[in-house]
Design a protein around this motif. Structure first.
Motif, short mmCIF file in Angstrom:
data_model
loop_
_atom_site.label_atom_id
_atom_site.label_comp_id
_atom_site.label_asym_id
_atom_site.label_seq_id
_atom_site.Cartn_x
_atom_site.Cartn_y
_atom_site.Cartn_z
N ASN A 363 0.88 -1.15 -0.12
CA ASN A 363 0.02 0.11 0.08
C ASN A 363 0.91 1.33 0.01
O ASN A 363 0.58 2.18 -0.70
N LEU A 364 2.08 1.08 0.72
CA LEU A 364 2.93 2.52 0.82
C LEU A 364 3.64 2.59 -0.32
O LEU A 364 3.61 3.67 -1.13
N GLU A 365 3.86 1.55 -1.29
CA GLU A 365 4.40 1.64 -2.59
C GLU A 365 3.50 2.36 -3.46
O GLU A 365 3.84 3.34 -4.22
N ALA A 366 2.28 1.82 -3.39
CA ALA A 366 1.15 2.29 -4.23
C ALA A 366 0.76 3.97 -4.04
O ALA A 366 0.72 4.52 -5.13
N ARG A 367 1.03 4.29 -2.91
CA ARG A 367 0.68 5.86 -2.41
C ARG A 367 1.80 6.75 -3.19
O ARG A 367 1.62 7.82 -3.30
N LEU A 368 2.84 6.04 -2.79
CA LEU A 368 4.20 6.88 -3.13
C LEU A 368 4.25 6.98 -4.78
O LEU A 368 4.64 8.00 -5.23
N ALA A 369 3.93 5.80 -5.46
CA ALA A 369 3.98 5.88 -6.75
C ALA A 369 2.79 6.84 -7.32
O ALA A 369 2.99 7.80 -8.37
N GLY A 371 1.68 9.39 -5.96
CA GLY A 371 2.09 10.76 -5.48
C GLY A 371 3.27 11.42 -6.44
O GLY A 371 3.35 12.52 -6.80
N ALA A 372 3.98 10.16 -7.11
CA ALA A 372 4.97 10.66 -8.05
C ALA A 372 4.66 11.04 -9.47
O ALA A 372 5.16 11.63 -10.24
N ASN A 373 3.52 10.17 -9.53
CA ASN A 373 2.92 10.17 -11.09
C ASN A 373 1.29 10.54 -11.02
O ASN A 373 0.59 9.77 -10.64
N GLY A 374 1.09 11.77 -11.29
CA GLY A 374 -0.20 12.60 -11.38
C GLY A 374 -1.27 11.51 -12.10
O GLY A 374 -2.46 11.76 -11.86
N ASP A 375 -0.57 10.78 -13.27
CA ASP A 375 -1.56 10.15 -14.12
C ASP A 375 -2.19 8.74 -13.35
O ASP A 375 -3.03 8.18 -13.94
N ALA A 376 -1.25 8.21 -12.39
CA ALA A 376 -1.58 6.95 -11.86
C ALA A 376 -2.77 7.14 -10.91
O ALA A 376 -3.15 7.95 -10.44
N PRO A 377 -3.73 5.82 -10.91
CA PRO A 377 -4.90 6.02 -10.16
C PRO A 377 -4.66 5.99 -8.90
O PRO A 377 -3.71 5.43 -8.47
N ALA A 378 -5.57 6.51 -7.85
CA ALA A 378 -5.30 6.51 -6.56
C ALA A 378 -5.59 5.01 -5.98
O ALA A 378 -6.33 4.24 -6.29
N PRO A 379 -4.55 4.75 -5.12
CA PRO A 379 -4.68 3.53 -4.43
C PRO A 379 -5.94 3.41 -3.61
O PRO A 379 -6.36 4.41 -3.03
N ALA A 380 -6.53 2.07 -3.58
CA ALA A 380 -7.84 1.76 -2.86
C ALA A 380 -7.34 1.75 -1.30
O ALA A 380 -6.14 1.47 -0.77
N LYS A 381 -8.56 2.26 -0.54
CA LYS A 381 -8.28 2.33 0.87
C LYS A 381 -8.04 0.62 1.34
O LYS A 381 -8.44 -0.11 0.82
N ALA A 382 -6.80 0.52 2.59
CA ALA A 382 -6.76 -0.70 2.96
C ALA A 382 -7.89 -1.58 3.55
O ALA A 382 -8.71 -0.61 4.10
N GLU A 383 -8.04 -2.76 3.21
CA GLU A 383 -9.25 -3.48 3.47
C GLU A 383 -9.13 -3.83 5.08
O GLU A 383 -8.09 -3.75 5.69
N GLU A 384 -10.31 -4.21 5.64
CA GLU A 384 -10.34 -4.73 7.18
C GLU A 384 -9.47 -5.83 7.25
O GLU A 384 -9.20 -6.66 6.44
N LEU A 385 -8.69 -5.97 8.37
CA LEU A 385 -8.01 -6.85 8.63
C LEU A 385 -8.56 -7.95 9.22
O LEU A 385 -9.38 -8.26 10.09
N ASN A 386 -8.35 -9.12 8.25
CA ASN A 386 -8.96 -10.57 8.54
C ASN A 386 -7.78 -11.38 9.08
O ASN A 386 -7.13 -11.84 8.53
N ALA A 387 -7.54 -11.54 10.71
CA ALA A 387 -6.63 -12.05 11.30
C ALA A 387 -6.76 -13.60 11.11
O ALA A 387 -5.76 -14.24 11.05
N LEU A 388 -8.22 -14.23 10.83
CA LEU A 388 -8.20 -15.76 10.71
C LEU A 388 -7.54 -16.15 9.47
O LEU A 388 -6.71 -17.02 9.33
N SER A 389 -7.91 -15.38 8.38
CA SER A 389 -7.12 -15.80 6.88
C SER A 389 -5.44 -15.56 7.08
O SER A 389 -4.91 -16.44 6.80
N LEU A 390 -4.92 -14.74 8.04
CA LEU A 390 -3.55 -14.61 8.14
C LEU A 390 -3.00 -15.65 8.85
O LEU A 390 -2.00 -16.18 8.47
N ILE A 391 -3.75 -16.01 10.01
CA ILE A 391 -3.34 -17.18 10.92
C ILE A 391 -3.26 -18.48 10.18
O ILE A 391 -2.56 -19.32 10.22
N THR A 392 -4.41 -18.65 9.50
CA THR A 392 -4.64 -19.75 8.62
C THR A 392 -3.28 -19.80 7.49
O THR A 392 -2.86 -21.04 7.44
#
Length: 410
Positions: A363-369, A371-392
């Protein structure tokens, strides 16, 4: 016998009583107000709590004759009271009662907490309610009920009333007793001094908590961002953008700048299977431009799961040899309590943190990119943290490594 004149639940009442008659017996035996329960008869259990001139009072140890001309409100007199109605609904919703014997006194005391405390912590609510004992519930539902009513009223813009609008000094009823019946007002200087002392005490408690707190576990994370260090450091200074890169995180309002850094209020949503937790919390953020390092001290609590967390994050930036990328080192210390603490084992948390860090960097890379390129689409808002899928995913990865190890031995 002595004649005592009272206003009870809005009605003028008079009775001949013996000097030793307590207020609870007068209300129950003479006026059939049996909602006032008697438990210990020593002022310990709180079951007999009523309002005398708006102040929660133990009626079992209050002599009736000391309350001449006082205004008495029992649980029956709170039927149409707005705060009490909200508390009754919250007690039912949060399972804050079982046998119900302590409930009238609990409602009276909880009403006082809701009325006069602006945004108390769980600990402050427990201290304020500690004079009311319950042998059934374990207090969890009671505390949740009080918290929910306070949060709902503050969300609706209903502020707390300082000191519960109390205007008298001395024991309950003493403002009316005596030949003159003139209430003694609280001097404004006393109120100002009390407020100042309370503010100093809160600041001292906060400072002591920060100084004494020791994390249960800690770990280090390092990652590389493919942008120059000046861009990354400037981005880390925009707290709203950093929060937008964290899965499930959001701010409740703009950061408040102070002499030692910034203060932010926010929340992070976590989903663990059927458990959906929303940690409401605060954080203090400080940065050092000379060392390109920063510190974040925060805490949060989820009311539904009764889980709480506290953390300390220190990060430092250093340039890559090519100066086209930035290395970030992060040290994290944390404490997790409550229902979700079962997921707080350090090894599991570190594995999950590795995956969260990868998501944050993307997400950080997308937002920095962007900011550097005005033609690039705005990155989406980070999604809700799904801890179960991460733990799985972590468990599956560990299982694969175990199978590979066993295959190697074979």
């Amino acid at each position: 016998m002595s004649m005592v004149n009272l206003t009870v639940n809005g009605r003028q009442l008079s009775a001949d009583v013996e000097p030793r008659t307590n207020l609870a017996d007068l209300l129950r035996e003479t006026h059939n107000l049996t909602g006032t329960h008697i438990g210990c008869e020593h002022g310990v259990c709180g079951a007999c709590t009523i309002l005398v001139d708006g102040i929660p009072t133990r009626s079992c140890i209050t002599f009736a004759v000391t309350c001449e001309k006082a205004e008495i409100t029992t649980i029956e007199g709170l039927d149409e009271d707005e705060i009490s109605a909200e508390l009754r609904a919250a007690f039912q919703r949060e399972h804050g009662l079982q046998c119900g014997y302590c409930t009238p006194g609990m409602i009276v005391s909880a009403r006082d907490v809701v009325l006069r405390m602006e945004a108390p912590s769980e600990h402050e609510i427990r201290v304020a309610m500690s004079g009311n004992l319950c042998r059934c519930t374990g207090y969890v539902g009671i505390v949740r009920a009080v918290e929910s009513v306070i949060a709902d009223r503050r969300t609706r813009g209903i502020a707390a009333v300082p000191d519960g609008d109390r205007k008298r000094l001395g024991p309950a009823g003493s403002g009316n007793a005596g030949p003159t019946g003139v209430a003694a007002p609280v001097p404004s200087t006393a109120r100002a001094v009390g407020s100042a002392v309370a503010q100093v005490a809160r600041a001292a408690n906060a400072a002591r908590l920060d100084a004494d707190w020791k994390p249960q576990a800690s770990f280090r994370q390092s990652f590389t961002v493919s942008h120059p260090i000046d861009e990354v450091w400037a981005f880390f200074g925009r707290i709203e953008d950093v929060a937008a890169c964290l899965p499930g995180a959001s701010l409740a309002g703009p950061p408040q700048d102070g002499p030692d850094g910034s203060h932010v209020d926010g929340q992070i949503r976590v989903k663990v299977g059927p458990i959906a937790a929303e940690f409401q919390g605060v954080a203090d953020v400080s940065r050092d431009d000379t060392t390109l390092s920063g510190t974040i001290i925060g805490s949060g609590r989820d009311r539904r799961s009764n889980s709480a967390t506290r953390g300390l994050i220190r990060y430092a930036l250093r340039p890559d040899e090519s100066a086209a990328a930035t290395h970030v080192d992060v040290d994290v210390g944390y404490t997790l309590t409550g229902m979700l603490a079962q997921f707080g084992r350090s090894g599991l948390v570190q594995d999950v943190a590795n995956r969260l860090t990868a998501a944050f960097v993307r997400n950080l890379e997308a937002r920095l990119a962007h900011g550097a390129n005005g033609d690039a689409p705005a990155p989406a808002k980070a999604e809700e943290l799904n801890a179960l899928s991460l733990i799985t995913a972590v468990v599956v990865a560990r299982f694969k490594r175990l199978l590979a190890a066993l295959s190697g031995r074979a």
